[in-house]
Structure formats: structure tokens, C-alpha cells
Design an enzyme around this catalytic site. Sequence first.
Site, PDB file in Angstrom:
ATOM      1  N   HIS A 120       0.953  -1.213  -0.128  1.00 27.76           N
ATOM      2  CA  HIS A 120       0.084   0.316   0.027  1.00 27.76           C
ATOM      3  C   HIS A 120       1.047   0.752   0.196  1.00 27.76           C
ATOM      4  CE1 HIS A 120      -3.375  -2.710   1.193  1.00 27.76           C
ATOM      5  NE2 HIS A 120      -2.630  -3.380   1.906  1.00 27.76           N
TER       6      HIS A 120
ATOM      7  N   SER B 231      16.981  18.280 -17.718  1.00 26.91           N
ATOM      8  CA  SER B 231      16.522  19.264 -17.903  1.00 26.91           C
ATOM      9  C   SER B 231      17.114  20.510 -18.542  1.00 26.91           C
ATOM     10  CB  SER B 231      15.635  19.455 -15.942  1.00 26.91           C
ATOM     11  OG  SER B 231      15.485  21.404 -16.128  1.00 26.91           O
TER      12      SER B 231
ATOM     13  N   LYS C 108      20.055  17.962 -13.840  1.00 22.86           N
ATOM     14  CA  LYS C 108      19.098  17.209 -13.326  1.00 22.86           C
ATOM     15  C   LYS C 108      19.808  15.832 -13.853  1.00 22.86           C
ATOM     16  CE  LYS C 108      14.073  17.506 -12.658  1.00 22.86           C
ATOM     17  NZ  LYS C 108      13.972  16.480 -12.144  1.00 22.86           N
TER      18      LYS C 108
ATOM     19  N   GLU D 221      10.870   5.471 -18.295  1.00 21.00           N
ATOM     20  CA  GLU D 221       9.616   6.868 -19.013  1.00 21.00           C
ATOM     21  C   GLU D 221       9.551   6.120 -20.376  1.00 21.00           C
ATOM     22  OE1 GLU D 221      10.645  10.652 -18.773  1.00 21.00           O
ATOM     23  OE2 GLU D 221      10.928  10.628 -16.673  1.00 21.00           O
TER      24      GLU D 221
END
Lengths: 67, 398
Positions: free
Chosen positions: B201, B331, B337, B344
Amino acid sequence: MNDSLMLVTALTPYIGYDPAASIAKYAHKHSQTLREAVAALGPDKAGLTVAQFDEWVQPAHMLGPDE
Amino acid sequence: MADTTTRTETDSMGGIQVPVGAYWGAQTQRSLRYFDIGTDTMPPAIIRALGILKRAAAETNRELGKFVTVSERLRLTDEQVGTLIAAAQEVIDLRLNTHFPLHIWQTGSGTQTNMNANEVIANRAIEMAGGTLGSKQPFHPNDHVNMSQSSNDTFPTAMHIAAAEEIVHRLLPAVRELRDKLDARANEPGFGDLIKSGRTHLMDATPITLGQEFSGYVAQLDQDLTRIAGTLPHIYELAIGGTAVGTGLNAPREFAPRVAAHIAQITGLPFVTAPNKFAALASHDPLVMASGALKTLAASLMKIANDIRWLASGPRAGLGELSLPENEPGSSIMPGKVNPTQSEAMTMVCVQVIGNDMAISFAGTQGNFELNVFKPVIIHNLLLSVRLLADTCHSFTA
């Protein structure tokens, strides 16, 4: 059944695709059966006689592969 | 004045101008004119599959004496059949791909692409024999290249050949590669034996090792490999020999099993003739099933890729349990970054594959009487799913 223009498929091994297509188109244009079209065109233009048509185009013989 | 950039090709509808450098004929040109829809064209795997089928059909017709027993005007010598086979081989070897320009969004039977293959092979063979392109002499697209066949049995056969080759040679090795890499990490000292908090959970649960967690991913992929391979036996069953409606009209009785044997020999895959040709023309249940297995692989990969990017979140304010390779800047505005971009790409592929499966499933429901005429959309989506899944597995592993 005998009104179906696609019975003409049985003729392609004997006279070739293009002459067979011409018969189907002629019959369609003149609202005839294939047999009537073959008779109207005559053996030279149709590429076969009516007697050959009767021998080669039989729905009951179009249900499976060539023996 | 004669146009030097085009030549006249004819079909049962009459004449049409075709670019001189093209091997395709009138029916392909008409399809280009009337079906300028979208940018998706027939994939190379389908073009190759049609080449395989046309070669196998010519070999089988030669064995069965078909080129000799036809009317005198249509007769071909063994040497001429050899030329036909050589032209088909060029299609198999993907050397004539630029001559297959047709879109996916065409007739639902794929007839125009079958005729594209017939026209290209006939004209290439005519050229090899020193004849005139478009003359249909001595090689006719319908009477010779399509002999003993109909688009209604050739296109579904090409669909199965393409699907099997792409699944066996592209997808399964890529999934195995990813599975083996995850398995190696699960058993790697200093990685697999790291003890961490389990989560259920999304909340802290009892301890688990990273190796135990990864072994779950490996088991999922093992199941996927078994599931996908399990769809192959029905894909190996070919429609060819059914001709127009499944009865086999205009094909010799021995044609179906023999042409399947030739296809098996050419591809090295265990293709056989479908036991019932009516089902093979009118439904695509084997490919719907295969798409279901691909969708299930997508479900597995979505979970794996998501877990890995969450575990690597951070580096300062995330879970930070894994560190991913820093491949490229993440980025344009935030210096330094780095993002979980492989995850993805993989999760986007999974979304696309699940969408493709919806399209394939719906198309698979749409057979009417003796034919399903949603064939191009089915094979387009299936091959796209196979390609995307294979490539993303390979990319993720690298």
C-alpha cells in the site's frame, strides 16, 4: 446462384485473369448472366465457347481444391 | 509528346501512369491515388513475408506442374519460374522495399498490398528476362505470381509469417536479455543481498532483500516468455490454400500443405497448413491471443519500470534506494538534473501496447461471413507492439 458474377473465378486457370474480368464486366454492364455474356461476345472475344463455359463453370465443382 | 517520367500500366479498369523507376503496376498506383491516408506504410516484415510466400507458391506450383497444365498462352518454362523465384528472393532480402509504397489504411483484406507484391515481382522478373515493364509478358501478376492464391489467403498468411518472425527473432531474445540482466542483479553480491524495507500500500512493511524483490520481476518475465511462446503454435498455422473463401478453389489439393512446408523451409520456423481455412480467413483469433500476451508483457514491464524509477527517486528528497545510470541531462532549466528516462520510455511503450491491443481486439471481432476485413490494422498494431516492446527491453537492458 447462376446469377453470381464471381462464378467467373472458375475460368481464370483456363483463360487468364484479364479475359475473365472482361467477361464479368461485360455481363455486369449488360445485366446478363456470365453465360449470356459469353454467348453475346462469341468465342473469339470471350476466349471460350458456351460449351466450354458449361463444362468449366459449375457451382458444385467450385467447393474445393482442384483434384 | 511522350512523357519520359512515367509509363502506362494497365489492369481490368484500364490504363494509368506509373513512375518509370517503379516496379509496381496499375493496382498499386490506384491505391496510392485513392488511399492517401496517414503516414503509416506496410512494415518491412510484411513485405518480406509476402516475398517468402510468393517464392514458396512459385516453387509449389512448379512442383505440382501448374505452370505447364495451364492454357498454352499462360505456360511458363522451369527457367522462367526460376526467374520469378529470383525476383521474389529480392523482395525477401528487402532489396525492393522502396517499391512497396502503400498505406496501412487501404482495403481491409490487404488486396492492394498483395497486388503490389504480385506487380513488383512480375515486373522485376520481366526486367530480368529482358522484357518490357508493364507488358505482363511473360510474367503476369495475377496469372503467375498469384497463381493458386487469393489475397484472402495470402495476406493472412503474410500476417502470420511476419508475426512469427518478429516475435521469435526480435521480441523473445530482447525479453530474455532483460530477464537475464535482472536475474544477474538479483543474485549479485552487495546488491541482491541488501536488506531493505518491504512496502505494501506504498507503506512500510516487513523486511525484504533487493534480490527477493528483483526475483519477482524475473518470474513475471519468465511467465511472459512462456505466455508469448504459447501463442506461436496457432500463428504457425497458415491460411494459404484456402484461396477466396476458404474452399481452395483454383488451387491444387496438394498446394496448401506443400506451400506451408516450403515456407517452413525458407524461414526455419515450423509453419503448417491451417486445419480449417474458413476460420483462417474469417477470423484472426491467433493474433488477438498473441496481442493479449503482449499486453500482459506490457503490464509486467509497467510494474517493473515503475518500481525501479520510484526506488531511484531523489537523489535528496526521494526513496533513493537505487541509483540509475546517468545517461543524459534531464532538464533544460535545472542544472545537474538526471531523470529515470528509460523507465519513462518503457512505460510509454506499455501504454501504447495496451492501446494497440484494444484496436486489435476490436478488429478481431469484425469478421463477416467468409472474411475479416480489418487485416492491415491488426498486423500494423501487432508488429508495432512487438517492435516497441523488443526495443524498449533492449534499451532498458543496455
